[in-house]
Each structure stands twice: as C-alpha cells, then as structure tokens.
Design a protein around this motif. Structure first.
Motif, mmCIF file in Angstrom:
data_model
loop_
_atom_site.group_PDB
_atom_site.id
_atom_site.type_symbol
_atom_site.label_atom_id
_atom_site.label_comp_id
_atom_site.label_asym_id
_atom_site.label_seq_id
_atom_site.Cartn_x
_atom_site.Cartn_y
_atom_site.Cartn_z
ATOM 1 N N GLY A 103 -11.369 6.627 0.676
ATOM 2 C CA GLY A 103 -11.978 5.351 1.197
ATOM 3 C C GLY A 103 -11.078 4.188 1.534
ATOM 4 N N TYR A 104 -10.202 4.030 0.416
ATOM 5 C CA TYR A 104 -9.047 3.149 0.231
ATOM 6 C C TYR A 104 -8.104 3.472 1.374
ATOM 7 C CZ TYR A 104 -4.564 1.306 -1.090
ATOM 8 O OH TYR A 104 -3.521 0.771 -1.103
ATOM 9 N N MET A 105 -7.623 4.730 1.453
ATOM 10 C CA MET A 105 -6.596 5.059 2.525
ATOM 11 C C MET A 105 -7.127 5.008 3.782
ATOM 12 S SD MET A 105 -4.853 8.341 0.391
ATOM 13 C CE MET A 105 -3.762 8.605 1.590
ATOM 14 N N ALA A 106 -8.441 5.280 4.086
ATOM 15 C CA ALA A 106 -9.020 5.271 5.307
ATOM 16 C C ALA A 106 -9.027 3.820 5.808
ATOM 17 C CB ALA A 106 -10.156 5.990 5.398
ATOM 18 N N HIS A 107 -9.386 2.990 4.963
ATOM 19 C CA HIS A 107 -9.659 1.574 5.240
ATOM 20 C C HIS A 107 -8.342 0.969 5.819
ATOM 21 C CE1 HIS A 107 -11.657 -2.298 5.057
ATOM 22 N NE2 HIS A 107 -10.411 -2.968 4.702
ATOM 23 N N PHE A 108 -7.068 1.197 4.987
ATOM 24 C CA PHE A 108 -5.985 0.753 5.469
ATOM 25 C C PHE A 108 -5.034 1.422 6.035
ATOM 26 C CE2 PHE A 108 -7.108 -1.956 1.576
ATOM 27 C CZ PHE A 108 -7.247 -3.041 2.240
ATOM 28 N N GLY A 109 -5.428 2.777 6.683
ATOM 29 C CA GLY A 109 -4.476 3.524 7.504
ATOM 30 C C GLY A 109 -3.573 4.068 6.808
ATOM 31 N N GLY A 136 -9.206 -0.577 -8.998
ATOM 32 C CA GLY A 136 -8.189 -1.691 -8.175
ATOM 33 C C GLY A 136 -8.357 -1.396 -6.549
ATOM 34 N N ALA A 137 -8.180 -0.060 -6.230
ATOM 35 C CA ALA A 137 -8.352 0.401 -4.688
ATOM 36 C C ALA A 137 -9.701 -0.406 -3.933
ATOM 37 C CB ALA A 137 -8.343 1.553 -4.508
ATOM 38 N N GLN A 138 -10.663 -0.278 -5.000
ATOM 39 C CA GLN A 138 -11.894 -0.676 -4.319
ATOM 40 C C GLN A 138 -11.955 -2.330 -4.479
ATOM 41 O OE1 GLN A 138 -14.867 0.689 -7.091
ATOM 42 N NE2 GLN A 138 -14.693 2.831 -6.731
ATOM 43 N N HIS A 189 0.913 -1.141 -0.045
ATOM 44 C CA HIS A 189 -0.014 -0.154 -0.223
ATOM 45 C C HIS A 189 0.850 1.283 -0.182
ATOM 46 C CE1 HIS A 189 -3.449 -2.569 1.042
ATOM 47 N NE2 HIS A 189 -2.915 -3.019 2.084
ATOM 48 N N ARG A 190 0.525 2.293 -0.825
ATOM 49 C CA ARG A 190 1.162 3.652 -0.516
ATOM 50 C C ARG A 190 -0.017 4.721 -1.335
ATOM 51 N NH1 ARG A 190 6.528 5.572 -4.089
ATOM 52 N NH2 ARG A 190 7.063 7.247 -2.515
ATOM 53 N N ASP A 191 0.257 5.846 -0.480
ATOM 54 C CA ASP A 191 -0.549 6.944 -1.078
ATOM 55 C C ASP A 191 -0.679 6.953 -2.687
ATOM 56 O OD1 ASP A 191 -1.824 9.427 -1.386
ATOM 57 O OD2 ASP A 191 -0.411 10.561 -0.587
ATOM 58 N N PRO A 192 -2.094 6.975 -3.011
ATOM 59 C CA PRO A 192 -2.059 6.976 -4.515
ATOM 60 C C PRO A 192 -1.719 8.124 -5.245
ATOM 61 C CG PRO A 192 -4.135 6.079 -3.489
ATOM 62 C CD PRO A 192 -2.972 6.640 -2.295
ATOM 63 N N LEU A 193 -1.710 9.155 -4.721
ATOM 64 C CA LEU A 193 -0.714 10.312 -4.963
ATOM 65 C C LEU A 193 0.411 10.225 -5.447
ATOM 66 C CD1 LEU A 193 -3.758 11.500 -4.421
ATOM 67 C CD2 LEU A 193 -2.904 13.796 -4.118
ATOM 68 N N LYS A 194 1.082 9.551 -4.742
ATOM 69 C CA LYS A 194 2.543 9.090 -5.329
ATOM 70 C C LYS A 194 2.555 8.334 -6.057
ATOM 71 C CE LYS A 194 5.893 10.416 -3.680
ATOM 72 N NZ LYS A 194 6.895 11.394 -3.849
ATOM 73 N N VAL A 195 1.757 7.334 -6.253
ATOM 74 C CA VAL A 195 1.679 6.095 -7.139
ATOM 75 C C VAL A 195 1.179 6.718 -8.718
ATOM 76 C CG1 VAL A 195 0.287 4.135 -7.911
ATOM 77 C CG2 VAL A 195 1.088 4.431 -5.559
ATOM 78 N N LEU A 196 0.279 7.208 -8.769
ATOM 79 C CA LEU A 196 -0.422 7.547 -10.099
ATOM 80 C C LEU A 196 0.511 8.225 -11.192
ATOM 81 C CD1 LEU A 196 -4.022 8.624 -8.901
ATOM 82 C CD2 LEU A 196 -3.209 6.521 -9.824
ATOM 83 N N PRO A 197 0.967 9.383 -11.000
ATOM 84 C CA PRO A 197 2.025 10.102 -11.834
ATOM 85 C C PRO A 197 3.231 8.906 -12.127
ATOM 86 C CG PRO A 197 1.649 11.460 -10.202
ATOM 87 C CD PRO A 197 0.995 10.520 -9.617
ATOM 88 N N SER A 198 3.653 8.244 -11.198
ATOM 89 C CA SER A 198 4.808 7.375 -11.512
ATOM 90 C C SER A 198 4.259 6.353 -12.503
ATOM 91 C CB SER A 198 5.100 6.687 -10.284
ATOM 92 O OG SER A 198 6.290 5.929 -10.326
ATOM 93 N N VAL A 199 3.189 5.636 -12.389
ATOM 94 C CA VAL A 199 2.663 4.492 -13.192
ATOM 95 C C VAL A 199 2.384 5.083 -14.522
ATOM 96 C CG1 VAL A 199 0.862 2.892 -13.493
ATOM 97 C CG2 VAL A 199 1.540 3.562 -11.399
ATOM 98 N N ALA A 200 1.741 6.277 -14.609
ATOM 99 C CA ALA A 200 1.678 6.853 -15.957
ATOM 100 C C ALA A 200 2.848 7.306 -16.678
ATOM 101 C CB ALA A 200 0.930 8.219 -15.654
ATOM 102 N N ARG A 201 4.035 7.670 -16.157
ATOM 103 C CA ARG A 201 5.131 7.815 -16.441
ATOM 104 C C ARG A 201 5.891 6.450 -16.801
ATOM 105 N NH1 ARG A 201 8.602 10.020 -19.848
ATOM 106 N NH2 ARG A 201 10.798 10.333 -19.306
ATOM 107 N N LEU A 202 5.829 5.619 -16.030
ATOM 108 C CA LEU A 202 6.227 4.251 -16.639
ATOM 109 C C LEU A 202 5.519 3.746 -17.827
ATOM 110 C CD1 LEU A 202 7.919 1.690 -16.160
ATOM 111 C CD2 LEU A 202 6.214 0.758 -14.673
#
Length: 404
Positions: free
Chosen positions: A390-396, A302-304, A261-274
C-alpha cells in the motif's frame, strides 16, 4: 572518551562491582556535583530518565563497556542540560530566538536521507548542526571538560570505529558530519535514539505512551542555542520523525518537510544491520531475529504513518516535497534545485558550485555497496513485500528487489 572513563576510577569501580544501576536521582546529583550547576531547565526529566535507566539495565543485556559508556553518555546529556540552562540564565533572550521555517528530512531510513541532508547543508545560508555541536554545544563552558570540541569528538568517534569497524561502510560519519535530530531529543530522555542503541522494549512502549512533544521542545531549545544567527534557516534530519509527526507539527508549525522514499525491501535488511552494528559493542548478546522483527514492525507502522500524513494533509502541500532514492542518486543536483524551487528558496551559483564539488567527491554520500540477506535477521521478503504494498502504491515507488 576512553581516558575520561578510566580517570573516573570511583565510578568505574562502582559500576564494575555492582549490578545495581544508579537511580535517576543519583545521576542528577552526580551531574550537579561534577559541574557545580543545579538547574536542568524548564522540562521535567527525572521520570523519563528513571524509565530509561531501568530498561537499559534490565533488558539491554549490557556488557561492562555498555554499562560504563551508558553511564558516561547519560552524564554527558545531563551536563549539557545544566550548561544550556546556565547560558539561558545569563542571557534569557536565547529562549526568544526564532526558529523560522526549518527544513526537516524524514521518511524511510536508508533512503538517501543522510546524502540529501549533507547536500542541503552545503548552502551557506542554512544551518545544519554538526555531530560535535550536539555532543558539546558549548565547548568553551568550564563544565564541558578539557579540550571539548570537534577534535575531541573525532577521537571519540575513532575509538568507537575501532570497536565497530563495519560502521564506516554502513553509516559513515565524523565530527563535522551534519547530525541527526535524535541526538537533540535524547536530552529529554524521551527519544527513539535509545531504542536504536539498546534493546529496551519497555522504554519504547513508555515513550510511545508519553508522547514526543517534550522531546521536540527540547529539540527547539537546542536549536535556539546552536543556530548560526547569519543563517536563514535550519536544515535537520531524522527518519525517526515519522513516529512523532504530530509533535513535530505542534512545535514547528511552519516547517518545510522532505519525505524520502525507497523500496522497503532494500531498506529493512540495511536498517537491521545498522542496528546490529550499533548495539554490538554494548551488549553481551545480540539476537538478530529480534532486531529483524522490531525493524519490520516499526517501519510497517512508519509507512502507514507517512501515507496517513499525506492523505490527511498534516502539512499544507506547499510545505511538503517527496524525494525518491533512485531519482536523488541519479540526479542529485537537479533534485536539490527542484526542492529549492518548490520551497521558493534562492538557488545561488555559489551553492550550486559547492553542491557539484560535494557530489563529485562523494557521489552517493560515501556509502559502501552493501547487501544483507533477509534470512540473517529472520525476515521473509514475500511477507515484507505484502506489508508495504500500500505504501509503495501510494507514492509510486519502484521495486528494487526482485523476489525469486
């Protein structure tokens, strides 16, 4: 790899002079003629291959290199299927080999999953398939071609890195790196691997409707061929398993699952760039906004799915472990020990020493420190934060990105 394409002058000339791709039947016939083998195995592939061929050549806007490399890649996959079946016919016991309690790493991409996978692979009692094995599962087979094996794969990777030099920082790998599972499911032609490399929305919709069970049966079949008989377990990884968890559960009911798990806001631009970096060598044009929209929609879904799997108890609690990126990168050795304690695996002094050596050599897995602006891919951080709340709250999950 490039020499193989150049030497296949007839095929190159046909691809260069014609806009009509080979049909699935023609590709099957070509692979049979090339290998002098005929049986592709127990699972049907022609319909899936036809869907992929149509989408790639009608939607992906391939350049000449993309057309040639796609042709080469499909023939390689077909050749591997013929070789696997040839081995099975010679030794039917291969398909009776157990794949017991494999460990799967899945979850948010760019969340330390490759780093975690590489650390788990340091255990000598585990088997983690390497990149070269997924490309040439039987390098000694006559149909595999000359010099098949890790050195040839490394030359192929070196060539691709010259085409996409940014890839070394975005996603470092070599022939000996533990490979992602999508390379195995690709042999069924029902794999999310293709939608990463190409813009193929119709194929993506078709795979979602067709399901992933056949792809995961092909995945298991690969492991039956490849796994080291001295190993206690297989260790595997792909974030894309998030979209096929029911199939994963069906084919591997005793699997141990690690969600990263990771903050999606760190994930999304990185995945898009890859995704951009992987697609650029093959396509005439790249629409970065389209990539951003695809990545945002995919991983919101996917988070859902991850939340639903946890809420519904898709796997028994003792079969699941959750890892947060910040915890993993801050204390990788302790994280691995906790995983082993949870799954009741032996954490040996030899394994600990190998882990420490690997961590000292590559503290974060060898990744560069990259920052990609949201606007580059048409993403709005405020909207994305709401999508994943919701995803972030569920997994803290702690926020890593502060929205100004």
């Amino acid at each position: 790899m490039f020499k193989e394409w150049i030497n296949n002058t007839h095929g190159i000339a046909r691809l260069a002079s014609s806009h009509a791709p080979l049909s699935a039947a023609e590709l099957l016939s070509s692979a049979r003629a090339k290998t002098r083998l005929h049986d592709f195995g127990p699972e049907p592939i022609e319909d899936a291959l036809a869907q992929l061929q149509r989408a790639v050549h009608e939607e992906a806007d391939l350049n000449l290199f993309g057309r040639v490399s796609t042709h080469w890649d499909i023939l390689r996959l077909l050749t591997n299927l013929l070789i696997l079946r040839d081995r099975e016919l010679a030794d039917p016991a291969i398909l009776q080999r157990p794949v017991t309690q494999p460990i799967f790493v899945l979850g948010m991409p760019r969340s330390g999953s490759s780093f975690l996978h590489s650390l788990l692979a340091e255990d000598e009692t585990s088997f983690a398939p390497r990149c070269w094995q997924a490309i040439y599962p039987y390098p000694d087979h006559p149909a595999a071609g000359r010099h098949a094996g890790p050195r040839k794969v490394q030359r192929q990777f070196d060539f691709f890195h010259r085409l996409a030099p940014e890839l070394r920082d975005v996603h470092p790998f070599n022939a000996l790196t533990p490979q992602e599972c999508t390379e195995f499911t690709a042999h069924s032609f029902r794999s999310l691997r293709f939608e990463t490399i190409y813009h193929v929305p119709s194929y993506k919709r078709w795979v979602k409707q067709a399901g992933h069970a056949q792809g995961h049966r092909t995945h298991r079949r690969f492991l039956q061929h490849l796994q080291d008989t001295r190993a206690t377990r297989c260790v595997l990884k792909s974030p894309d398993h998030v979209f096929a968890m029911d199939a994963l559960r069906e084919v591997y009911p005793d699997a141990r699952v690690i969600f990263t798990h990771r903050d999606p806001l760190k994930v999304l631009p990185s995945v898009a760039r890859l995704t951009e970096v992987l697609r650029r060598p093959f396509a005439k044009h790249i629409d970065k906004d389209v990539i951003g929209a695809q990545i945002s929609a995919d991983w919101a879904y996917g988070a859902q799915q991850i939340v639903a799997a946890d809420t519904d108890g898709l796997w028994p609690g003792q079969h699941v472990f959750h890892v947060h990126y910040k915890t993993l990168t801050a204390a990788p050795l302790d994280t691995i020990r906790q995983i082993y304690d949870h799954f009741e695996l032996e954490f040996t002094p030899a394994f600990r020493a190998r882990l420490q050596e690997q961590i000292d050599r590559k503290p974060t897995g060898g990744y560069g420190k990259n920052v990609y602006p949201f606007a580059d891919f048409g993403l709005r951080p405020e909207e994305e934060r709401e999508r994943y709340r919701g995803y972030m709250a569920h997994f803290g999950i702690a926020e890593e990105v502060v929205i100004q």
